[in-house]
Design a protein around this motif. Structure first.
Motif, PDB file in Angstrom:
ATOM      1  N   UNK A  13       0.853  -1.194   0.000  1.00 63.08           N
ATOM      2  CA  UNK A  13       0.000   0.000   0.000  1.00 63.08           C
ATOM      3  C   UNK A  13       0.885   1.239   0.000  1.00 63.08           C
ATOM      4  N   UNK A  14       0.608   2.124  -0.912  1.00 60.74           N
ATOM      5  CA  UNK A  14       1.413   3.330  -0.998  1.00 60.74           C
ATOM      6  C   UNK A  14       1.057   4.273   0.147  1.00 60.74           C
ATOM      7  N   UNK A  15       2.070   4.805   0.813  1.00 57.38           N
ATOM      8  CA  UNK A  15       1.809   5.706   1.929  1.00 57.38           C
ATOM      9  C   UNK A  15       2.223   7.134   1.635  1.00 57.38           C
ATOM     10  N   UNK A  16       3.180   7.300   0.795  1.00 52.70           N
ATOM     11  CA  UNK A  16       3.633   8.656   0.478  1.00 52.70           C
ATOM     12  C   UNK A  16       4.399   8.606  -0.840  1.00 52.70           C
ATOM     13  N   UNK A  17       4.226   9.605  -1.654  1.00 56.39           N
ATOM     14  CA  UNK A  17       4.960   9.647  -2.915  1.00 56.39           C
ATOM     15  C   UNK A  17       5.435  11.063  -3.176  1.00 56.39           C
ATOM     16  N   UNK A  18       6.673  11.159  -3.552  1.00 57.95           N
ATOM     17  CA  UNK A  18       7.186  12.492  -3.870  1.00 57.95           C
ATOM     18  C   UNK A  18       7.997  12.365  -5.145  1.00 57.95           C
ATOM     19  N   UNK A  19       7.684  13.218  -6.116  1.00 54.60           N
ATOM     20  CA  UNK A  19       8.374  13.142  -7.413  1.00 54.60           C
ATOM     21  C   UNK A  19       9.165  14.421  -7.593  1.00 54.60           C
ATOM     22  N   UNK A  20      10.439  14.284  -7.832  1.00 58.71           N
ATOM     23  CA  UNK A  20      11.256  15.489  -7.955  1.00 58.71           C
ATOM     24  C   UNK A  20      11.507  15.885  -9.403  1.00 58.71           C
ATOM     25  N   UNK A 107      -0.609  12.130   6.914  1.00 55.46           N
ATOM     26  CA  UNK A 107       0.364  12.106   5.823  1.00 55.46           C
ATOM     27  C   UNK A 107       0.723  13.502   5.348  1.00 55.46           C
ATOM     28  N   UNK A 108      -0.193  14.452   5.502  1.00 55.88           N
ATOM     29  CA  UNK A 108       0.159  15.792   5.024  1.00 55.88           C
ATOM     30  C   UNK A 108       1.313  16.360   5.840  1.00 55.88           C
ATOM     31  N   UNK A 109       1.344  15.986   7.120  1.00 54.31           N
ATOM     32  CA  UNK A 109       2.463  16.435   7.962  1.00 54.31           C
ATOM     33  C   UNK A 109       3.775  15.807   7.470  1.00 54.31           C
ATOM     34  N   UNK A 110       3.656  14.539   7.143  1.00 53.96           N
ATOM     35  CA  UNK A 110       4.857  13.853   6.638  1.00 53.96           C
ATOM     36  C   UNK A 110       5.377  14.546   5.386  1.00 53.96           C
ATOM     37  N   UNK A 111       4.458  14.992   4.552  1.00 54.53           N
ATOM     38  CA  UNK A 111       4.865  15.723   3.352  1.00 54.53           C
ATOM     39  C   UNK A 111       5.528  17.043   3.719  1.00 54.53           C
ATOM     40  N   UNK A 112       4.948  17.739   4.704  1.00 57.23           N
ATOM     41  CA  UNK A 112       5.504  19.040   5.071  1.00 57.23           C
ATOM     42  C   UNK A 112       6.928  18.883   5.603  1.00 57.23           C
TER      43      UNK A 112
END
Lengths: 154, 1131
Positions: A13-20, A107-112
């Motif tokens: 299960x995907x939990x976080x994705x960040x594409x640079x 998860x938004x915190x994890x992104x921040x």
């Protein structure tokens, strides 16, 4: 430069994705699928680096969560493992004994946190204290606002 | 730490049900997101999940579009839709609301809005344009958090065309009092530099300011930009090397604040970045490298703690040491360091050790020998990644003696490998090795068979192409060619008699081509048999229609004579009604050619393809075209022109100039599949810098290596690995008698006579067959013990401009591992019995000169016959191709310009530059711009007391055509006088700088032949002349030209006159002709000698000069724009 960072669980299960860098939605889906297939199939205690197409994949498992980064050829694999580790440290500091659930529900915190730590695929801030400080800054703001609007949402 | 997480997770179920549990207070379990997540966790099937999410999305959709939804609620909705998207469900209806949230929300809501935008959209999404205003506003905000958010989103994704709009604001932030803002601004600019480098060109000096920032974080951030810029142009930043060294010294010395430490290592990220920059700067540059030796030494010394991060630094250090100009002390330490990696029990370190070995092995093959047992263990490692990396290493050390074993190992891996990308890559490498080192025909064909069957459709198309080319062009000996072809035919016939259905299509195509072309070579083979086999292929269901057409072509070649014709008739009837037009055409060809033997003989002659001439301009169609034109057909327009006219006719194009270059490297490279051969060339380049001193320095044979590693405890202790190793295949004795001999030889010389256990023996044999001919090669040659088998498939010289495949090949052979070069050198050395010469360190020759093996050979000859050994050291260096351009210490006050030929005086002449000196000869050059040509003048000055005779000056260039002006070239130069040679130059292929390489050979006064090489560079601008055309003519030409480039240039001056001022500068510096200036637009024309026009259309737009160049010559616009930029920058 890091091309992408994915967090996914043992169950795929995907939990976080960040594409640079720019990927189309189809490419993203393909990368996510391939990464899960590749990384989840690795035996424990095998090498943390994998080659995928022209990218180096560096992954590390923390409890049931896999942190997986795609790097360009000239990047240093060991250093990137430490990037992942530092991110986990940051999450841990912020949430206090972080677990997968923290990341699922906030998860938004994890992104921040990630945005304060990495920018454009490069490490922005290596100091743990500084990242947390800027997170706190934003959070104080949030708290005052939440106090202000403490009435129910709907 | 992970233990803690583990513990927490074991409590997961209870956490989910009990909200009151302490750890869960911060989980916003009462929120709607919490409910959603919990709901999903409880579901059993994918189908239910889908239903739930669809329900959720409908409800989100309702709420976001309702006017009563507050921004706060919107934020919550946005988080939920992000979650849904992450699960793989589309929520595109929320995208616009995400932008709205970023626009209108207060700080926190804005943040979520930006986050949602950055997750939902990508750089090219059209909605992103709506974000530009918001970003602009936030960049100007007084709230630091808002500024930070805007900078973050800008570095994340921003439409390329809109960069100019926010660029000034971002630049401004470089001076912001808060360091976090400065840092983010630098990284945002870094991102801009990556996606549109030409737009940030003008702020290079601001980058320097960032580099000197008092906050180390800002400085670190600026290094990203520097790394990138230095990668592109290392020459331009040599002056910064000392500063980078100083910074690194301070960092290593722990001068940074504690904040920057990571696990008590000072700023590792910064250190690694600096090491990377230093290695780029020090590459092929001795003086720059010398500055950094100390700090590298210190880095190696300091990084001793046993932690990943120190290993990361060490790894980068080692790479740096091996990249820059070598220093033996450091190399020793680095080698030891690599040893630590390779021998480490940690698998990650072992992997990196292998990588490092791969990187350095061509410079220092002894290192591979030292670790040969580890390498063999890694070859059988259960982790495929390790195995793969080991093969990569072996690939680098392949030579004619170990090729069979290594290729066998690679093929073994290919059979179990499942990853397409790896297969493509490895197959290419096997093919490369097979072609380069094949010991015999049989092996070559069999290996290629495996390559084709394993590689199948994943193979790069150049592999079968170059294989067929190799077969058809042949090698030096006719007899060999015939044998090879015969063997191929034999092998393919037996394959087709087996189960051809299992073979990949590409392979079948190769087979049918070879059978069609060469089956006549086997006299006992009847063409009817071949035809029958091919017919079977045609009938098979699995055969693709492309393959079928290959088969039909082959049949056309074979169908001569009785039985053939009837088969051909049958088939052509069957296929002439095929739906596939290509097949139908082939069938027609088959039918006609099989009946008419005369035409057949003419069309399909057996002389091969050499006699064929291709009319690439399709001039035979001219008549047809003119008829059609006369009948009223529209003239042909190239595709881009058609597209453009289409765009113009649509008329709504508000912005004729793209504001940036269309290609973003980082964005497209993931889909790019580089050809494996290309990859290996580029990665091989670093290893190309073969340094004789490392290799030839000691005369220890590989036996020493075997013995040493043999004794190591680490290896002997690993019993279970040994058992696995028992499966290691032996090199088949039939195929490689040489290796076998070597192996036995080494075995008998092992000083421990006690019988070794069986598996170990096998390992040892494998080792000796793998590492044979490595490092010790030169010494073996010197002692005359063995001769290397000559490279088998040495291609014939080919005409330039053949397919890219062949040019790759030729460069491959020059880049091949040291063996060939060494061999040449050694043979010469052997002849003259001066083996000690090998110890003379020879710096790496610049690539363009080293390519010519025969030259290297020649100079070596000269050197060895030179009796004056005292002088030989410096001359050896020079003869190896290092240009002595800096060698200006001799007094050179002669006035060469007075020697300029009379007809050239008074013309625009470049400065006279010194080319090279050799003993008493000094060469200088200048170039003179005439109206219709450029003349290169070479002055040869003889400073000695005696005359120099038999001077021969040869000039050559890829990009230029060089013609000697004088009819009788200079033969001798009297003592203390100057001879002048003139050459006219014409550009063959435009490039920013064109280069002429030359060689002068002469007889020194003492009667020995000498030769020196040199090269000189000319800017393309020397070949540019104004082109006088009228505006109408200009308009007509503009439409005809097909190659174009667009870019923005900086304007000189401002206000109304800026266009004129800028164009005047260009006119003066580049000799352009300004045709007309109308308002804010200007048109300019010039030509490249002789007559290649280039047109330039300039327009002032948003403070920059948007330039559009067009020319019929491919690279001309790009080169010219470069010079325009330079001219304006210098102004």
């Amino acid at each position: 430069m890091m091309r992408f960072l994915l967090l996914f669980s043992r169950q795929g299960k995907l939990r976080l994705q960040k594409w640079f860098t720019t990927y189309t939605d189809r490419e993203k889906k393909k990368v996510i699928r391939d990464m899960m297939m590749l990384v989840l199939a690795r035996a424990p205690r095998s090498c943390n680096f994998v080659q995928w197409r022209d990218l180096k994949i560096v992954y590390k498992r923390y409890a049931s969560l896999y942190f997986c980064a795609g790097l360009e050829t000239q990047d240093n694999e060991l250093l990137s493992i430490e990037v992942l580790h530092r991110y986990v440290e940051l999450l841990d500091r912020y949430f206090g004994n972080v677990c997968e659930l923290d990341i699922i529900f906030n998860f938004e915190k994890a992104y921040f946190i990630l945005d304060e730590f990495l920018m454009g695929g490069e490490v922005l801030e290596t100091s743990k204290a500084a990242v947390l400080r800027s997170m706190e800054d934003a959070d104080t703001l949030q708290e005052t606002m939440e106090e202000y609007m403490s009435k129910p949402a709907y | 730490m992970s233990d803690v997480v583990e513990k927490t997770l074991t409590a997961l179920p209870s956490l989910l049900s009990l909200d009151s549990q302490p750890g869960s207070a911060k989980l916003s379990s009462t929120s709607k997101l919490g409910n959603l997540i919990r709901g999903i966790t409880e579901l059993a099937s994918k189908h239910e999940e889908e239903k739930l999410i669809q329900r959720e999305l409908t409800s989100i959709k309702e709420q976001v579009s309702s006017p009563n939804t507050s921004m706060r609620q919107m934020k919550e909705l946005m988080v939920r839709s992000i979650y849904c998207e992450m699960l793989g469900y589309e929520a595109s209806f929320t995208y616009i609301h995400a932008i709205k949230l970023a626009q209108q929300g207060s700080a926190l809501e804005k943040r979520v809005g930006y986050l949602a935008v950055s997750l939902f959209l990508n750089e090219s999404h059209e909605l992103l344009l709506l974000l530009v205003n918001t970003v602009l506003k936030d960049l100007q905000s007084t709230n630091l958090i808002e500024v930070c958010m805007a900078l973050t989103v800008v570095s994340q994704m921003f439409p390329k065309d809109m960069i100019p709009a926010i660029l000034p604001l971002v630049e401004e932030k470089l001076n912001h009092p808060k360091e976090i803002i400065r840092r983010k601004a630098v990284l945002a600019l870094y991102k801009f530099y990556q996606i549109a480098p030409n737009q940030v060109q003008h702020i290079h000096n601001k980058f320097r300011k960032a580099l000197c920032d008092k906050d180390p974080g800002v400085m670190t951030a600026s290094l990203h930009i520097y790394l990138q810029m230095i990668q592109e142009n290392p020459e331009g930043y040599k002056d910064l090397a000392a500063s980078f060294v100083t910074i690194l010294k301070q960092v290593v010395g722990g001068k940074l604040p504690m904040d920057f430490n990571y696990h008590s290592v000072p700023a590792p990220w910064l250190q690694i970045q600096l090491l990377r920059i230093l290695s780029l700067l020090g590459k092929n540059d001795q003086s720059t490298s010398e500055i950094m030796y100390d700090v590298l030494d210190e880095s190696l010394r300091r990084a001793e703690m046993n932690h990943n991060i120190t290993y990361a630094i060490l790894y980068e250090c080692v790479k740096c040491i091996y990249t820059i100009h070598p220093k033996s002390e450091l190399l020793e330490k680095a080698a030891k360091c690599i040893g630590n990696f390779v021998l480490s029990q940690k698998i990650n370190l072992k992997y990196l050790g292998l990588k490092a070995l791969t990187y350095v092995v061509q410079q220092d093959p002894k290192l591979a020998l030292q670790h040969q047992m580890t390498i063999i263990e890694c070859l059988d490692h259960p982790d495929l990644i390790i195995k793969r990396e080991t093969l990569e290493l072996l690939f680098r050390i392949t030579n004619a003696q170990n090729v069979t074993v290594i290729v066998e190992k690679m093929l073994e891996f290919l059979r179990i490998n499942k990853d397409d990308y790896t297969t493509t890559d490895l197959v290419g490498k096997v093919a490369e090795l097979a072609e380069k080192y094949a010991p015999d025909n049989e092996w070559f064909i069999e290996t290629m068979n495996t390559v084709f069957s394993v590689g199948g459709e994943m193979m790069q198309p150049d592999i079968p192409n170059s294989f067929l080319k190799l077969l058809c062009e042949g090698f030096d000996s006719e007899e060999e060619d015939r044998k090879l072809r015969q063997f191929a035919v034999d092998s393919y016939i037996s394959l087709l008699q087996g189960e051809p259905g299992k073979l990949p299509q590409r392979f079948l195509q190769v087979i049918s081509w070879v059978l069609g072309e060469y089956s006549y070579l086997k006299e006992e083979l009847e063409s009817a048999t071949v035809l029958r086999l091919l017919t079977k292929l045609l009938d098979s269901k699995n055969t693709s229609s492309e393959t079928k057409s290959w088969v039909l072509i082959a049949m056309t070649k074979l169908c001569a004579g009785g039985a053939g014709v009837s088969v051909a008739q049958e088939l052509s009837e069957a296929y002439s009604s095929s739906l596939d037009t290509v097949l139908r055409q082939r069938a027609q060809e088959l039918q006609h050619l099989s009946q008419d033997s005369e035409i057949r003989a003419r069309v399909l002659s057996r002389d091969g393809l050499d006699s064929l001439e291709v009319d690439s301009s399709l001039s035979f169609l001219d008549g047809f075209v003119s008829e059609a034109l006369a009948a009223g057909a529209a003239p042909y327009k190239p595709p881009h022109q058609r597209q453009e006219e289409l765009a113009q006719s649509k008329a709504l194009s508000l912005e004729p100039y793209g504001l940036s270059l269309p290609i973003s490297m980082s964005a497209c490279s993931i889909t790019d599949r580089q050809s494996p051969t290309l990859l290996s060339i580029s990665s091989g380049l670093s290893g190309d810098s073969t340094d004789l001193s490392h290799k030839g320095g000691s005369t220890t044979l590989k036996l020493d290596g075997v013995k040493r590693v043999w004794g190591k405890e680490g290896y002997l202790a690993q019993r279970e690995l040994l058992e696995e190793a028992a499966h290691v295949e032996m090199p088949s004795p039939l195929r490689s008698p040489i290796q076998q001999g070597e192996a036995e030889g080494s075995h008998s010389q092992t000083p421990t006579p006690t019988p070794t256990p069986e598996p170990e023996q096998e390992k040892q044999q494998l080792a000796s067959s793998l590492f044979v001919g490595l490092g010790s090669q030169s010494s073996v040659c010197l002692m005359g013990k063995s001769e290397l088998p000559p490279q088998r498939f040495r291609r014939k010289a080919k005409s330039p401009g053949s397919s890219s495949g062949s040019s790759e090949l030729s460069s491959n052979s020059t880049l091949s591992p040291p063996s060939t070069v060494d061999n040449l050198l050694c043979n010469n050395l052997l002849d003259s019995n001066t083996p000690s010469e090998l110890d003379v360190p020879s710096p790496e020759p610049p690539p363009q000169l080293s390519q010519d093996l025969s030259t290297a050979n020649g100079t070596c000859d000269v050197e060895l016959t030179d009796t004056d050994l005292k002088e030989s050291e410096p001359t050896l260096i020079r003869d190896n191709g290092v240009l002595a351009t800096e060698d200006l210490d001799k007094p050179r006050d002669l006035c060469l310009s007075s020697h300029l030929p009379a007809e050239l005086s008074g013309l625009c002449c470049s400065e006279i530059t010194h080319l090279c000196s050799h003993q008493s000869l000094q060469l200088s050059t200048c170039h003179v711009q005439r109206d219709k040509s450029v003349v290169l003048v070479v002055f040869i000055y003889n400073s000695s007391d005696s005359d120099v005779q038999q001077i021969l000056l040869k000039l050559d260039s890829d990009q230029l055509e060089v013609l000697c002006v004088c009819e009788s070239p200079v033969k001798e130069v009297r003592s203390d006088s100057v001879a002048v040679c003139q050459y006219t130059l014409t550009v063959r292929r435009p490039s920013v700088h064109v280069e002429v390489a030359g060689m002068v050979s002469y007889m020194s006064p003492s009667g020995t032949p000498q030769s020196v090489q040199f090269s000189c560079k000319l800017p393309l601008t020397s070949f540019i002349r104004p082109l006088t055309v009228s505006t109408e003519e200009y308009g007509a030409m503009w439409l005809e030209f097909s190659n174009d480039t667009k870019q923005n240039l900086t304007l000189i001056g401002d206000g109304r006159e800026s266009l004129t001022a800028t164009l005047n500068v260009l006119k003066k510096k580049l000799q352009l002709h300004v045709v007309e200036i109308i308002g804010m637009e200007g048109i300019v024309a010039c030509r490249l000698l002789q007559d290649h026009p280039c047109l330039m259309h300039c327009r002032v737009h948003a403070g920059t000069l948007a330039v559009w160049l067009r020319s019929p010559v491919a690279d001309l616009p790009d080169c010219l724009i470069y010079h325009c930029q330079r001219a304006l920058q210098e102004h």
